[in-house]
Motif scaffolding. Structure first.
Motif, mmCIF file in Angstrom:
data_model
loop_
_atom_site.group_PDB
_atom_site.id
_atom_site.type_symbol
_atom_site.label_atom_id
_atom_site.label_comp_id
_atom_site.label_asym_id
_atom_site.label_seq_id
_atom_site.Cartn_x
_atom_site.Cartn_y
_atom_site.Cartn_z
ATOM 1 N N ALA A 259 129.364 112.653 20.945
ATOM 2 C CA ALA A 259 129.466 114.079 21.287
ATOM 3 C C ALA A 259 129.500 114.264 22.802
ATOM 4 C CB ALA A 259 128.298 114.854 20.672
ATOM 5 N N ARG B 295 123.536 118.146 28.230
ATOM 6 C CA ARG B 295 122.838 119.423 28.075
ATOM 7 C C ARG B 295 123.500 120.260 26.984
ATOM 8 N NH1 ARG B 295 123.287 123.996 30.698
ATOM 9 N NH2 ARG B 295 124.828 123.148 32.120
ATOM 10 N N LEU B 296 124.828 120.282 26.961
ATOM 11 C CA LEU B 296 125.547 121.049 25.933
ATOM 12 C C LEU B 296 125.270 120.457 24.553
ATOM 13 C CD1 LEU B 296 129.029 121.640 27.659
ATOM 14 C CD2 LEU B 296 127.177 123.289 27.364
ATOM 15 N N ALA B 297 125.312 119.127 24.457
ATOM 16 C CA ALA B 297 125.095 118.477 23.155
ATOM 17 C C ALA B 297 123.683 118.775 22.645
ATOM 18 C CB ALA B 297 125.316 116.976 23.271
ATOM 19 N N LEU B 298 122.697 118.666 23.525
ATOM 20 C CA LEU B 298 121.314 118.916 23.089
ATOM 21 C C LEU B 298 121.120 120.395 22.741
ATOM 22 C CD1 LEU B 298 119.329 116.598 25.538
ATOM 23 C CD2 LEU B 298 119.887 116.201 23.135
ATOM 24 N N HIS B 299 121.895 121.254 23.390
ATOM 25 C CA HIS B 299 121.852 122.671 23.008
ATOM 26 C C HIS B 299 122.363 122.848 21.576
ATOM 27 C CE1 HIS B 299 122.675 127.001 22.975
ATOM 28 N NE2 HIS B 299 123.859 126.682 22.525
ATOM 29 N N LEU B 300 123.458 122.159 21.258
ATOM 30 C CA LEU B 300 124.044 122.281 19.918
ATOM 31 C C LEU B 300 123.068 121.788 18.846
ATOM 32 C CD1 LEU B 300 127.737 121.172 20.557
ATOM 33 C CD2 LEU B 300 126.851 123.486 20.262
ATOM 34 N N LEU B 301 122.230 120.824 19.226
ATOM 35 C CA LEU B 301 121.212 120.298 18.311
ATOM 36 C C LEU B 301 120.276 121.414 17.845
ATOM 37 C CD1 LEU B 301 120.606 117.434 17.389
ATOM 38 C CD2 LEU B 301 118.925 117.248 19.198
ATOM 39 N N GLU C 29 121.204 124.530 17.476
ATOM 40 C CA GLU C 29 121.961 125.557 16.750
ATOM 41 C C GLU C 29 122.073 125.193 15.270
ATOM 42 O OE1 GLU C 29 123.597 128.434 18.227
ATOM 43 O OE2 GLU C 29 122.097 127.861 19.716
ATOM 44 N N GLU C 30 122.341 126.199 14.444
ATOM 45 C CA GLU C 30 122.586 125.924 13.032
ATOM 46 C C GLU C 30 123.895 125.125 12.895
ATOM 47 O OE1 GLU C 30 120.551 126.627 10.543
ATOM 48 O OE2 GLU C 30 119.187 127.455 12.046
ATOM 49 N N PRO C 31 123.957 124.213 11.895
ATOM 50 C CA PRO C 31 125.207 123.461 11.686
ATOM 51 C C PRO C 31 126.421 124.372 11.510
ATOM 52 C CG PRO C 31 123.461 122.530 10.340
ATOM 53 C CD PRO C 31 122.890 123.768 10.980
ATOM 54 N N GLU D 81 126.997 127.170 12.975
ATOM 55 C CA GLU D 81 127.409 127.641 14.300
ATOM 56 C C GLU D 81 128.303 126.605 14.973
ATOM 57 O OE1 GLU D 81 126.405 130.429 16.314
ATOM 58 O OE2 GLU D 81 125.833 131.311 14.407
ATOM 59 N N VAL D 82 127.867 125.347 14.862
ATOM 60 C CA VAL D 82 128.626 124.263 15.488
ATOM 61 C C VAL D 82 129.982 124.118 14.787
ATOM 62 C CG1 VAL D 82 128.624 121.813 16.069
ATOM 63 C CG2 VAL D 82 126.495 123.110 16.156
ATOM 64 N N LEU E 245 132.368 126.792 16.050
ATOM 65 C CA LEU E 245 132.922 126.422 17.357
ATOM 66 C C LEU E 245 134.050 125.408 17.179
ATOM 67 C CD1 LEU E 245 132.952 125.936 20.487
ATOM 68 C CD2 LEU E 245 131.068 124.342 20.144
ATOM 69 N N GLU F 48 133.845 131.508 21.073
ATOM 70 C CA GLU F 48 132.926 130.438 20.645
ATOM 71 C C GLU F 48 132.454 129.613 21.841
ATOM 72 O OE1 GLU F 48 131.480 129.747 17.829
ATOM 73 O OE2 GLU F 48 132.442 131.317 16.656
ATOM 74 N N PRO G 125 125.588 127.341 26.629
ATOM 75 C CA PRO G 125 124.761 127.735 27.772
ATOM 76 C C PRO G 125 125.504 127.543 29.099
ATOM 77 C CG PRO G 125 124.018 125.634 26.857
ATOM 78 C CD PRO G 125 125.045 126.163 25.921
ATOM 79 N N ALA H 202 133.436 115.210 16.654
ATOM 80 C CA ALA H 202 132.240 114.596 17.259
ATOM 81 C C ALA H 202 131.083 115.593 17.274
ATOM 82 C CB ALA H 202 132.547 114.099 18.672
ATOM 83 N N LEU H 203 131.387 116.860 17.578
ATOM 84 C CA LEU H 203 130.336 117.876 17.640
ATOM 85 C C LEU H 203 129.778 118.167 16.247
ATOM 86 C CD1 LEU H 203 131.807 120.431 20.225
ATOM 87 C CD2 LEU H 203 130.360 118.425 20.615
ATOM 88 N N PHE I 22 127.829 115.150 14.897
ATOM 89 C CA PHE I 22 126.558 115.022 15.614
ATOM 90 C C PHE I 22 125.525 115.969 15.012
ATOM 91 C CE2 PHE I 22 124.149 116.778 19.415
ATOM 92 C CZ PHE I 22 123.178 115.800 19.392
ATOM 93 N N ARG I 23 125.924 117.253 14.884
ATOM 94 C CA ARG I 23 124.962 118.256 14.409
ATOM 95 C C ARG I 23 124.600 118.057 12.945
ATOM 96 N NH1 ARG I 23 121.494 120.043 12.899
ATOM 97 N NH2 ARG I 23 120.538 122.119 13.018
ATOM 98 N N TYR J 98 116.342 112.291 12.377
ATOM 99 C CA TYR J 98 115.193 112.183 13.265
ATOM 100 C C TYR J 98 114.342 111.009 12.816
ATOM 101 C CZ TYR J 98 116.803 116.627 14.969
ATOM 102 O OH TYR J 98 117.581 117.590 15.533
#
Lengths: 200, 200
Positions: A8, A25-31, A33-35, A37-38, A41, B11, B16, B44-45, B48-49, B54
């Motif tokens: 990602a 930072r963007l990838a961890l932000h997406l983490l 978010e609800e699936p 939402e991703v 996008l 989107e 952020p 990829a996004l 990932f999500r 975990y």
């Protein structure tokens, strides 16, 4: 590091002015978010790229065969503003100062990048003008070496229409810019194309 | 404007520090990419999500049931560094100064945002410690009001382990920072926790 995260980040970092740090930072932000939402996008991006169409008349992006600007009966069909890319149309539209049509070249002549005149929608422009409705072509192309080359090439192609008015946008000091920071060529242009304000 | 473009920009602008202008620039950039490239980014996004897992031991993101750090036999299993989020693990790993394990809380206690202790992986931490292998817990949590609250709560929960060493990372002047720009609390901490350099 997680391969999924790595992938990602790697993909995000391919975007312009997105470095590894921002991508992470963007990838961890997406983490967070609800699936769904991703997925929204991702789908918007894929659909945009896959289903986008180009206006058969002006080469602007369009959801239909002919774009809303070319279809709009209130626009002045005798004037065409030639621009390099889609973003330029949006920039000019935002000024609300132009009511004619557009023509999107889809690039600029650049021997360095292997882009020649045949890679641009110049034939389509000539065909449109040949139909006789267009009275003025405004060349709104960047003031770079590539821009000037493109300008010169288009002017030569349009020489076959003796009654056509061909203009280019003014070169000068940008609004909000100081003369001391402008380069010599810009100042020379600004002086040469000075505007009479005696009767203002 | 094209609805497809509008959707893509909308989107992207949800990310952020991506405003409307940047979103438009990113979208128009994607227009110049091959559809396969855009599909690769999107996939990829989404993957990932959707597929991210975990670690069942430390709550870090992981491609497997247990993350590579927890699986690594060269890591010191007697020390656990407690952090707020996944990004903190990456930041600390980058220093190459820490060889123990981690524990990712997955957030921080924040009554304002409705995040209480039960929303964080604190029970898992307590369970891990109860197994007896862990000798020291380093609390590497931000020096904010929420951070201090979280710190205090965790310390109370860990009071049941009398032999456990509990430490928190030092508060002080950041490397490269000037004292004149540091706030009073930081300076007070830095003074109070001063380091003896007589024998350096």
């Amino acid at each position: 590091m997680s391969k999924l995260l790595n992938d990602a980040v790697g993909e995000l970092a391919k975007l312009p002015s997105v470095g590894k740090r921002t991508a992470l930072r963007l990838a961890l932000h997406l983490l967070g978010e609800e699936p769904e939402e991703v997925a929204a996008l991702a789908e918007a991006l894929v659909r945009f790229r896959k289903e986008v169409r180009y206006c058969s008349r002006c080469n602007n992006i369009s959801d239909d065969e002919v774009c809303p600007i070319c279809q709009d009966p209130r626009r002045d069909r005798s004037t065409v503003c030639v621009v390099e890319q889609v973003g330029d149309v949006l920039s000019i539209e935002k000024t609300q100062q132009y009511n004619g049509l557009y023509h999107v070249l889809g690039g600029i002549i650049s021997p360095m990048q292997g882009i020649g005149p045949s890679d641009l929608k110049i034939d389509l422009l000539v065909d449109n003008i040949a139909r006789g409705e267009i009275k003025e072509v405004i060349l709104a192309i960047g003031a770079t070496v590539e821009g000037e080359t493109t300008l010169f090439y288009i002017m030569r192609r349009l020489a076959q229409f003796p009654d056509l008015r061909i203009t280019k946008i003014a070169r000068g000091i940008g609004v909000g810019d100081e003369i001391e920071y402008a380069n010599e060529l810009t100042i020379a242009h600004a002086l040469h194309n000075r505007i009479d304000v005696s009767r203002d």
